[in-house]
Design an enzyme around this catalytic site. Structure first.
Site, short mmCIF file in Angstrom:
data_model
loop_
_atom_site.label_atom_id
_atom_site.label_comp_id
_atom_site.label_asym_id
_atom_site.label_seq_id
_atom_site.Cartn_x
_atom_site.Cartn_y
_atom_site.Cartn_z
N ASP A 14 0.89 -1.36 0.03
CA ASP A 14 0.03 -0.23 0.06
C ASP A 14 0.96 1.24 -0.02
O ASP A 14 1.87 1.47 0.97
CB ASP A 14 -0.88 0.12 1.32
CG ASP A 14 -1.99 1.23 1.00
OD1 ASP A 14 -1.97 2.00 0.32
OD2 ASP A 14 -2.99 0.77 1.95
N HIS A 16 -0.69 4.50 0.21
CA HIS A 16 -1.52 5.55 0.46
C HIS A 16 -0.83 6.42 1.73
O HIS A 16 -0.77 5.77 2.75
CB HIS A 16 -2.82 5.16 0.76
CG HIS A 16 -3.60 4.71 -0.24
ND1 HIS A 16 -3.52 3.62 -1.00
CD2 HIS A 16 -4.38 5.39 -1.30
CE1 HIS A 16 -4.29 3.28 -1.85
NE2 HIS A 16 -4.86 4.30 -2.18
#
Length: 135
Positions: A14, A16
Site C-alpha cells: 500500500d 497511501h
C-alpha cells in the site's frame, strides 16, 4: 514519566501516505513519540522498529483493502520476537468490498489485534484508545 512510543506505518504494498501522515501528526500533537515508517512496510519492519525503539504500541494502516491479508500472522511474529503483549491496532480500508465491519473487527481480534477501526474513525478515538491501553 516516559513519553510513550508508537510505531506507525502503512502495511504491505500500500502506497497511501496522506492518512498515515495525518495520523502521525495527530499522535505527536497528543504527546506520543511517533516512529513513522511510511508506506509499503513489511511486518518485519514494524517488529524491528518496535524492538529498536522499545515501542509501547504498533498502529498499522491499510487503505488499499488488503490489510487483512497483510496483517495476518503479525501477532505471532511479534510474540516470536519477544513483543508478547504489545498492543496492535489496525485501521483504514482493511478489506476489499463492502463488508459488515463487526465481522471484519472480529477477524482482526481473532488474529491477535487489540483494536481494529473502520474507515472514517476519528483520530480522537485512536488517541483515546492508545491512552487507555498504554496510559
Amino acid at each position: 514519566m516516559k513519553t510513550k512510543t508508537i510505531v506507525t506505518g502503512v502495511i504491505g504494498a500500500d502506497v497511501h501516505a496522506v492518512g498515515n501522515k495525518i495520523l502521525a501528526f495527530a499522535l505527536e500533537e497528543a504527546g506520543f513519540n511517533v516512529v513513522n515508517l511510511g508506506v509499503m512496510v513489511s511486518q518485519e519492519e514494524f517488529i524491528d522498529a518496535a524492538i529498536e525503539t522499545n515501542a509501547d504500541a504498533i498502529v498499522v494502516s491499510s487503505l488499499y483493502g488488503h490489510g487483512e491479508i497483510d496483517c495476518n500472522g503479525l501477532r505471532e511474529k511479534c510474540e516470536e520476537a519477544g513483543l508478547k503483549n504489545i498492543p496492535l491496532l489496525a485501521g483504514g480500508n482493511l478489506v476489499v468490498g463492502k463488508q459488515d465491519f463487526a465481522d471484519v473487527e472480529k477477524r482482526f481480534i481473532n488474529m491477535g489485534f487489540t483494536r481494529a477501526y473502520p474507515p472514517g474513525t476519528t483520530l480522537e478515538t485512536t488517541i483515546h484508545d492508545l491512552n487507555e491501553l498504554i496510559g
